[in-house]
Design a protein around this motif. Sequence first.
Motif, PDB file in Angstrom:
ATOM      1  N   GLY A 168       0.811  -1.215   0.000  1.00  0.00           N
ATOM      2  CA  GLY A 168       0.000   0.000   0.000  1.00  0.00           C
ATOM      3  C   GLY A 168       0.841   1.260   0.000  1.00  0.00           C
ATOM      4  O   GLY A 168       2.071   1.233  -0.004  1.00  0.00           O
ATOM      5  N   SER A 169       0.154   2.394  -0.011  1.00  0.00           N
ATOM      6  CA  SER A 169       0.818   3.693  -0.045  1.00  0.00           C
ATOM      7  C   SER A 169       0.798   4.338   1.334  1.00  0.00           C
ATOM      8  O   SER A 169      -0.089   4.073   2.156  1.00  0.00           O
ATOM      9  CB  SER A 169       0.133   4.616  -1.059  1.00  0.00           C
ATOM     10  N   LEU A 170       1.776   5.174   1.576  1.00  0.00           N
ATOM     11  CA  LEU A 170       1.867   5.855   2.864  1.00  0.00           C
ATOM     12  C   LEU A 170       0.674   6.790   3.040  1.00  0.00           C
ATOM     13  O   LEU A 170       0.353   7.573   2.132  1.00  0.00           O
ATOM     14  CB  LEU A 170       3.164   6.655   2.946  1.00  0.00           C
ATOM     15  N   PRO A 171       0.014   6.770   4.206  1.00  0.00           N
ATOM     16  CA  PRO A 171      -1.163   7.629   4.412  1.00  0.00           C
ATOM     17  C   PRO A 171      -0.755   9.087   4.589  1.00  0.00           C
ATOM     18  O   PRO A 171       0.254   9.380   5.254  1.00  0.00           O
ATOM     19  CB  PRO A 171      -1.787   7.058   5.689  1.00  0.00           C
ATOM     20  N   PRO A 172      -1.513  10.025   4.046  1.00  0.00           N
ATOM     21  CA  PRO A 172      -1.193  11.452   4.235  1.00  0.00           C
ATOM     22  C   PRO A 172      -1.169  11.876   5.697  1.00  0.00           C
ATOM     23  O   PRO A 172      -0.455  12.811   6.070  1.00  0.00           O
ATOM     24  CB  PRO A 172      -2.308  12.158   3.460  1.00  0.00           C
TER      25      PRO A 172
END
Length: 828
Positions: A168-172
């Motif tokens: 997954g992608s890093l959360p803002p």
Amino acid sequence: MYLEDEISYSWYDCGPVYSPSLKWTENVRGLKHLSLQGVELNMTAKQLEAPLSRLHSLHHLNLKDCALSGHIPNALRNLTSLSHLHLGWNEFTSRLPTWLGNMTGLVSIRFDRCYLTGPFPPSLSRLPHLKQFKLVDNKITGKIRQILLCEAWPQLTRFTLSHSNVTGSLPPCIGNLSTLQYLDLQANSLNGQIPASVGLLSALVYLSLSYNLLTGNVPSELGGISSLEVLYLDHNHLNGSIPNFIGYLSRLSSINLANNNLEGSISLHFFENATRLVDLELSENKLTVHIEPEWIPPMQFIYLKLSSCNIGGLIPAFLSTQFRLEGLHLGNNSLFGNIPAWLGGLPNLRAISLSHNNLQGELPSSFDISYYVQINLGHNMLTGSVPIPSVPASDLDLLDLSQNRFTGAIPAEIGSLFPNIEFLLYSQNDLKGDIPTSIGLLQHLRDLDLSGNNFEGKIPSSLTNCTALKRLNLANNKLSGEIPSKIGRLRQLEKLHLSDNMLKGNLPSDLQNCWKLQILDVANNSLSGNIPLWLGQLSDLMILVLRSNKFLGWIPHALGNLSTLHVLDISHNNLTGAIPPELGKLTGMMDGEAGGSEVLNGQSSHGRSYYYKEEIIVTNKRLNLTYGYSVLLLVTAIDLSSNQLSGDIPSEIGNLKHLHVLNLSGNSLTGEIPVSFGLLEQLESLDLSNNKLRGRIPGQMVQLSFLSFFIVSNNMLCGRIPSGRQFSTFNSTYFSGNPGLCGFPVDKRSCSCEHNSSAGMPPVSEDEEEEEEEEIPWYWYVSWMASFAVGFWGVFGVLCLKKKWRIIYIRILDGYAVGLLNILSLRK
């Protein structure tokens, strides 16, 4: 430089432990601090339950590296006062328990290298006082957004979740972790861009996102973190230029942006404000690094790695001022000239790589290899004798002098000169003489490459004492005699290259003890005897090349047991009998997954790789093509050509749906071309020439869209040649020597087939036999070329991102290229 310090607290060791049951804990029920780190308890979690249940007052528990196994002890959940828990370096092989989330007093948790598996438990978000969390080198899975809960840990200062399977992608919201000082998420499968909100981590000192799948630019917002000391973003897919802010972060000590897609020009002046910088790594990007000849930097580098940075010119003169320098990598930079004498005089230099340049001349006398750890001077034009250390180089573990112009012999005392060497590479020079028997003293040797020289004599039997060897390459020399009979002592051996020598005798039966063998290449020797049955027991074998020897007898049916085999080349021998139908069971050629490529390259997970790479020659389309490590296992090939094989071609070969190259030419095969060949959907090259095949060419083969080379000359085939698709691109010479064939591209326009029709093929009618082959109009070529150009540029961008599509597209291009050459030659 920023150090990874623990939260400060005192540990109290219990002293010598004599009772494996830990009965002594009955007398210390009020114990608050306990460390058994390194004590080999050899206990399961079940055996730990009772001792731990007695220690209700524990605040700090350290059981690191205690040879524990099973699951994490359930008794821990009752230690309500526990604040610091360290269970790293054990073998629990279980999941993280959900009840950890109920231990709300925990401040620090460490489970590094515990073999933990399964998803990350959401219950850990219930730990309001957690400051340190470390999970390294496990198999924890889950989405990073579900793990790094930005509101859950308001006091978090250190978070490490590396070498796992997190996606997954890093959360803002990561920017909300305002107390975070240390963030390590390296070696996962994180994707997407680095969020700009990471710039809000005002207390951040250490950031590592290395070895992931991150894309986009390096966010300029990182320039707002004035406390940042360590920035590791290497081995991702980042693009754009290096942002200006990096040169102004005055506290930076380490920057690693290597192995990305960064581009543009940059001067080392750019980093002058970062006066604390000691580690700069920009290798393997698309950068051009400028270094002014008179520049003297204000910092003293310890590690400087600028490989593949288009530097050019002479070795930069400023390096003569870098007295703290320990590691220097300047490979693949088009550097020329001699190696300067001052480089050998740098007092702390221990690792140097100047490979893949145009350096020449002899090594300066100041360059004493005695005190180095790693030396890589391969792929240059260096001359002179092989360098010899003045005293035993006890620290040296890698010496690469390959592909230069060194002359002379290997020193006879080499076994005592490099007592701890692991990688010794002298390939592609002009060395001669015998291989010294003292080489058998190199107990730590993992890779020995002496290929491409003029070594003579026998392979020393002492070499079998190098029991750590994983790769042995003695190819392309003048070695004679037999393969050492005790070669099976090399139990760790994975790659064995002995091709292009003058070796004789049988393959020694002791070789079957090298059960990890992946590559066996003994081509172009004078080896004889039967192909041994035990080869079928080498379950990891991927490449088997016995080409151009004097092997005789039948092809062993046991070869069909080699489920990982990708290349089988036993051509140019004296083999007789039929092709065994068991070859149709080679599962490595039946599915679409290449598999094992990391193993074949000597690579382990998370980007760490061994030093060696592989190359194998495969005959494809009657050309001897060298396939390097990056594509080797994308190629599957069977070459049984130039033997004395007889009988029918087994229809079972049609099961190998991902076979790319099949060469059965130059035998005495009879019968018909199997209809099942129409199922070889990935086949690119098929050579059946110079046999005694009869009957028709199966029409089903028209469906083989990748087939760009199909030659059946000098057989007894008959009937009309199938038309359409790839068959429209074949040259008439591919079908010569078959008087019974007709149709494009041969001149005959009618023919008859006296033999029985191929199975599944209806007989050709008289009208069909007399039908004239329509000439291909000129405008067909124009439209074909136009379509090719539009299609190529239309999908090029997509193919850069899709590996599987890229592989397929490359095969299509290869087919079109060969087809076009054939058409042009035909029209001439």
